[in-house]
Motif scaffolding. Structure first.
Motif, PDB file in Angstrom:
ATOM      1  N   ALA A 126      39.165  67.739  24.068  1.00  0.00           N
ATOM      2  CA  ALA A 126      38.345  68.887  24.451  1.00  0.00           C
ATOM      3  C   ALA A 126      39.059  69.807  25.432  1.00  0.00           C
ATOM      4  O   ALA A 126      38.730  70.973  25.539  1.00  0.00           O
ATOM      5  CB  ALA A 126      37.036  68.405  25.059  1.00  0.00           C
ATOM      6  N   GLU A 127      40.074  69.246  26.150  1.00  0.00           N
ATOM      7  CA  GLU A 127      40.712  70.065  27.192  1.00  0.00           C
ATOM      8  C   GLU A 127      41.514  71.234  26.632  1.00  0.00           C
ATOM      9  O   GLU A 127      41.747  72.203  27.320  1.00  0.00           O
ATOM     10  CB  GLU A 127      41.581  69.208  28.115  1.00  0.00           C
ATOM     11  N   GLY A 128      41.984  71.144  25.376  1.00  0.00           N
ATOM     12  CA  GLY A 128      42.748  72.247  24.795  1.00  0.00           C
ATOM     13  C   GLY A 128      44.200  72.225  25.215  1.00  0.00           C
ATOM     14  O   GLY A 128      44.590  71.572  26.175  1.00  0.00           O
ATOM     15  N   LEU A 129      45.009  72.970  24.474  1.00  0.00           N
ATOM     16  CA  LEU A 129      46.451  73.030  24.717  1.00  0.00           C
ATOM     17  C   LEU A 129      46.789  74.179  25.654  1.00  0.00           C
ATOM     18  O   LEU A 129      46.269  75.285  25.494  1.00  0.00           O
ATOM     19  CB  LEU A 129      47.163  73.237  23.376  1.00  0.00           C
ATOM     20  N   VAL A 130      47.639  73.908  26.620  1.00  0.00           N
ATOM     21  CA  VAL A 130      48.187  74.962  27.485  1.00  0.00           C
ATOM     22  C   VAL A 130      49.694  74.870  27.364  1.00  0.00           C
ATOM     23  O   VAL A 130      50.270  73.788  27.516  1.00  0.00           O
ATOM     24  CB  VAL A 130      47.788  74.753  28.975  1.00  0.00           C
ATOM     25  N   GLU A 131      50.355  76.005  27.053  1.00  0.00           N
ATOM     26  CA  GLU A 131      51.815  75.964  26.957  1.00  0.00           C
ATOM     27  C   GLU A 131      52.428  77.234  27.523  1.00  0.00           C
ATOM     28  O   GLU A 131      51.775  78.263  27.636  1.00  0.00           O
ATOM     29  CB  GLU A 131      52.264  75.729  25.514  1.00  0.00           C
ATOM     30  N   VAL A 132      53.696  77.117  27.911  1.00  0.00           N
ATOM     31  CA  VAL A 132      54.431  78.241  28.476  1.00  0.00           C
ATOM     32  C   VAL A 132      55.349  78.799  27.396  1.00  0.00           C
ATOM     33  O   VAL A 132      56.074  78.035  26.752  1.00  0.00           O
ATOM     34  CB  VAL A 132      55.272  77.796  29.687  1.00  0.00           C
ATOM     35  N   VAL A 133      55.308  80.106  27.196  1.00  0.00           N
ATOM     36  CA  VAL A 133      56.139  80.736  26.164  1.00  0.00           C
ATOM     37  C   VAL A 133      57.175  81.644  26.822  1.00  0.00           C
ATOM     38  O   VAL A 133      56.853  82.429  27.714  1.00  0.00           O
ATOM     39  CB  VAL A 133      55.261  81.563  25.189  1.00  0.00           C
ATOM     40  N   LEU A 154      51.376  61.973  19.709  1.00  0.00           N
ATOM     41  CA  LEU A 154      50.925  63.094  20.540  1.00  0.00           C
ATOM     42  C   LEU A 154      50.941  62.610  21.984  1.00  0.00           C
ATOM     43  O   LEU A 154      50.300  61.617  22.316  1.00  0.00           O
ATOM     44  CB  LEU A 154      49.508  63.535  20.155  1.00  0.00           C
ATOM     45  N   ILE A 155      51.729  63.292  22.817  1.00  0.00           N
ATOM     46  CA  ILE A 155      51.861  62.903  24.226  1.00  0.00           C
ATOM     47  C   ILE A 155      51.101  63.886  25.106  1.00  0.00           C
ATOM     48  O   ILE A 155      51.254  65.099  24.948  1.00  0.00           O
ATOM     49  CB  ILE A 155      53.351  62.889  24.661  1.00  0.00           C
ATOM     50  N   ARG A 156      50.275  63.350  26.018  1.00  0.00           N
ATOM     51  CA  ARG A 156      49.693  64.209  27.050  1.00  0.00           C
ATOM     52  C   ARG A 156      50.724  64.263  28.170  1.00  0.00           C
ATOM     53  O   ARG A 156      51.015  63.261  28.812  1.00  0.00           O
ATOM     54  CB  ARG A 156      48.375  63.661  27.577  1.00  0.00           C
ATOM     55  N   MET A 157      51.315  65.441  28.363  1.00  0.00           N
ATOM     56  CA  MET A 157      52.382  65.597  29.353  1.00  0.00           C
ATOM     57  C   MET A 157      51.850  65.339  30.757  1.00  0.00           C
ATOM     58  O   MET A 157      50.799  65.824  31.136  1.00  0.00           O
ATOM     59  CB  MET A 157      52.960  67.019  29.242  1.00  0.00           C
ATOM     60  N   GLU A 158      52.596  64.542  31.527  1.00  0.00           N
ATOM     61  CA  GLU A 158      52.260  64.304  32.936  1.00  0.00           C
ATOM     62  C   GLU A 158      53.289  64.947  33.852  1.00  0.00           C
ATOM     63  O   GLU A 158      52.982  65.307  34.984  1.00  0.00           O
ATOM     64  CB  GLU A 158      52.194  62.799  33.210  1.00  0.00           C
ATOM     65  N   ALA A 159      54.527  65.049  33.369  1.00  0.00           N
ATOM     66  CA  ALA A 159      55.588  65.688  34.160  1.00  0.00           C
ATOM     67  C   ALA A 159      56.666  66.201  33.226  1.00  0.00           C
ATOM     68  O   ALA A 159      57.070  65.515  32.289  1.00  0.00           O
ATOM     69  CB  ALA A 159      56.189  64.685  35.144  1.00  0.00           C
ATOM     70  N   LEU A 189      51.944  73.745  35.762  1.00  0.00           N
ATOM     71  CA  LEU A 189      52.536  74.504  34.654  1.00  0.00           C
ATOM     72  C   LEU A 189      52.259  76.002  34.769  1.00  0.00           C
ATOM     73  O   LEU A 189      53.118  76.826  34.461  1.00  0.00           O
ATOM     74  CB  LEU A 189      51.950  73.955  33.343  1.00  0.00           C
ATOM     75  N   THR A 190      51.057  76.335  35.239  1.00  0.00           N
ATOM     76  CA  THR A 190      50.683  77.755  35.342  1.00  0.00           C
ATOM     77  C   THR A 190      51.482  78.506  36.406  1.00  0.00           C
ATOM     78  O   THR A 190      51.490  79.724  36.439  1.00  0.00           O
ATOM     79  CB  THR A 190      49.176  77.889  35.658  1.00  0.00           C
ATOM     80  N   ARG A 191      52.173  77.753  37.284  1.00  0.00           N
ATOM     81  CA  ARG A 191      53.018  78.404  38.305  1.00  0.00           C
ATOM     82  C   ARG A 191      54.491  78.281  37.943  1.00  0.00           C
ATOM     83  O   ARG A 191      55.364  78.159  38.797  1.00  0.00           O
ATOM     84  CB  ARG A 191      52.741  77.797  39.686  1.00  0.00           C
ATOM     85  N   VAL A 192      54.760  78.327  36.644  1.00  0.00           N
ATOM     86  CA  VAL A 192      56.123  78.128  36.149  1.00  0.00           C
ATOM     87  C   VAL A 192      57.099  79.173  36.694  1.00  0.00           C
ATOM     88  O   VAL A 192      58.273  78.871  36.945  1.00  0.00           O
ATOM     89  CB  VAL A 192      56.133  78.083  34.595  1.00  0.00           C
ATOM     90  N   GLY A 245      67.439  68.083  44.318  1.00  0.00           N
ATOM     91  CA  GLY A 245      66.614  67.332  43.377  1.00  0.00           C
ATOM     92  C   GLY A 245      65.982  68.208  42.329  1.00  0.00           C
ATOM     93  O   GLY A 245      66.368  69.362  42.128  1.00  0.00           O
ATOM     94  N   LYS A 246      64.970  67.664  41.685  1.00  0.00           N
ATOM     95  CA  LYS A 246      64.399  68.276  40.489  1.00  0.00           C
ATOM     96  C   LYS A 246      63.065  68.974  40.802  1.00  0.00           C
ATOM     97  O   LYS A 246      62.211  68.421  41.489  1.00  0.00           O
ATOM     98  CB  LYS A 246      64.141  67.156  39.463  1.00  0.00           C
ATOM     99  N   VAL A 247      62.918  70.165  40.262  1.00  0.00           N
ATOM    100  CA  VAL A 247      61.636  70.861  40.345  1.00  0.00           C
ATOM    101  C   VAL A 247      60.813  70.383  39.144  1.00  0.00           C
ATOM    102  O   VAL A 247      61.214  70.538  37.995  1.00  0.00           O
ATOM    103  CB  VAL A 247      61.820  72.397  40.317  1.00  0.00           C
ATOM    104  N   VAL A 248      59.683  69.749  39.448  1.00  0.00           N
ATOM    105  CA  VAL A 248      58.854  69.119  38.424  1.00  0.00           C
ATOM    106  C   VAL A 248      57.599  69.944  38.178  1.00  0.00           C
ATOM    107  O   VAL A 248      56.981  70.467  39.115  1.00  0.00           O
ATOM    108  CB  VAL A 248      58.465  67.677  38.860  1.00  0.00           C
ATOM    109  N   LEU A 249      57.227  70.068  36.893  1.00  0.00           N
ATOM    110  CA  LEU A 249      55.989  70.761  36.515  1.00  0.00           C
ATOM    111  C   LEU A 249      54.974  69.727  36.068  1.00  0.00           C
ATOM    112  O   LEU A 249      55.298  68.792  35.315  1.00  0.00           O
ATOM    113  CB  LEU A 249      56.259  71.724  35.356  1.00  0.00           C
ATOM    114  N   ASN A 250      53.741  69.875  36.518  1.00  0.00           N
ATOM    115  CA  ASN A 250      52.634  69.010  36.090  1.00  0.00           C
ATOM    116  C   ASN A 250      51.630  69.859  35.296  1.00  0.00           C
ATOM    117  O   ASN A 250      51.596  71.060  35.472  1.00  0.00           O
ATOM    118  CB  ASN A 250      51.919  68.397  37.305  1.00  0.00           C
ATOM    119  N   PRO A 251      50.827  69.223  34.446  1.00  0.00           N
ATOM    120  CA  PRO A 251      49.873  70.026  33.660  1.00  0.00           C
ATOM    121  C   PRO A 251      48.845  70.740  34.528  1.00  0.00           C
ATOM    122  O   PRO A 251      48.610  70.346  35.652  1.00  0.00           O
ATOM    123  CB  PRO A 251      49.192  68.988  32.752  1.00  0.00           C
TER     124      PRO A 251
END
Length: 343
Positions: free
Chosen positions: A3-10, A36-41, A320-323, A337-343
């Motif tokens: 139900a949460e829907g897909l969010v992606e960066v283009v 199908l993977i629900r992205m965590e990082a 992710l929305t602050r990509v 180190g690494k800049v990590v994005l979370n959903p």
């Protein structure tokens, strides 16, 4: 369930970080052989910084969803996939597509993440860890007691490389700007300031007979200097041309020039070897072998993380929305180190 829907960066084209678009859609369904993977990082790697400029060697056609690797939980499995995979945390190297809340991946390409390792921690060592491990152990084949030079010892790949080398009882000389030297010294690395010191001269002082391996992501002039610092029997592993990041002109040319040099050096009878490392090499020819090596190597890296031989370096975690902010931060060169994005 989805139900949460897909969010992606283009990435729509060559744009500043603020030009990246957030797109919403339906969550995809796993096809045969897929999960199908629900992205965590997921993370920001040098590849995306190059892709944004249209300068990646193997540039995908615009528009596309970037994201080189990810860690997440398997939500559903497609036909022909072990249903027990659902609910497990996995990592995957995908090259593009990971900057999304839900990602479809071939089940054969996922690697289980051991219990006790967080998603963001695991994410810091997926592409960086595989790259470091394979360069160190498959290409340079370092042995205890040897001395190596790591360019960008505080960087994403460099910091993992340094720690894996030390776990193998290898002495490390590392280049970095001065602000990272204390942290490197604490790790037992001999730091060299590439901005203010003559790197080649300093390395010759530290290792008069030459170093056993050099790991160079800078390319250009640096690769040539690196080659000349090798001891007989030594190995140069070149894995990029960061020095040409902002150049105009052909994106292939710096790499082709480097490949030409590598070929020439290897043709000369001088008891040294050079490699241009690409994590995807061999996948097209021998997919199953490629997958088996990737799984074995990433499992080794996760083991090193569990033992504490490697410390996950998370520079920052952003949604992710602050990509755009994440990309700016990664490109600033101010973070370790690494800049990590979370959903």
């Amino acid at each position: 369930m989805n139900a949460e829907g897909l969010v992606e960066v283009v990435l729509p084209g060559k744009v500043e970080p603020e030009g990246l678009e957030i797109r919403h859609g339906a969550v995809p369904t796993a096809g045969p052989g897929q999960v199908l993977i629900r992205m965590e990082a997921t993370g920001v790697s040098f590849a995306e910084q190059q892709m944004r400029r249209g300068r990646y060697y193997d540039q995908p056609a615009f528009p596309f969803v970037p994201g080189y690797d990810l860690v997440g939980t398997v939500l559903t499995t497609g036909e022909g996939v072990e249903p027990a995979l659902a609910g497990t945390r996995v990592a995957a190297l995908v090259k593009v597509g990971a900057w999304a809340s839900h990602v479809l991946v071939d089940a054969a390409d996922v690697v289980p993440v051991p219990d006790g390792i967080g998603a963001a921690e695991a994410e810091t060592v997926v592409v960086n860890g595989i790259t470091a491990w394979q360069m160190l152990h498959r290409k340079a084949r370092v042995r205890a007691g040897q001395t190596i030079l790591v360019h960008g010892a505080n960087g994403g790949v460099g910091s993992v490389l340094v720690q894996l080398a030390q776990a193998a009882d290898v002495k490390v000389i590392g280049t970095a700007s001065a602000r990272h030297h204390d942290a490197l010294r604490e790790r037992g690395v001999i730091p060299v300031d590439y901005r203010t010191e003559d790197v080649a001269a300093r390395v010759r002082e530290l290792a008069p007979a030459g170093v056993d391996a050099v790991f160079d992501h800078v390319g250009g002039r640096s690769a040539v200097d690196s080659w000349h610092l090798l001891a007989p029997g030594g190995t140069l592993v070149s894995y990029g041309s960061a020095s040409t990041r902002d150049d105009e002109g052909s994106k292939q040319w710096p790499v082709l020039k480097l490949l030409g040099r590598v070929w020439l050096w290897n043709a000369l009878p001088n008891r040294r070897r050079a490699y241009f490392f690409n994590v995807w090499a061999g996948r097209a020819l021998a997919k199953n072998r490629f997958r088996a090596q990737l799984r074995a190597d990433l499992t080794q890296v996760f083991g090193a993380l569990q033992r504490g031989d490697v410390t996950a370096q998370i520079a920052a975690q952003l949604p992710l929305t602050r990509v755009a902010d994440a990309l700016r931060l990664a490109e600033s060169g101010t973070v370790a180190g690494k800049v990590v994005l979370n959903p």
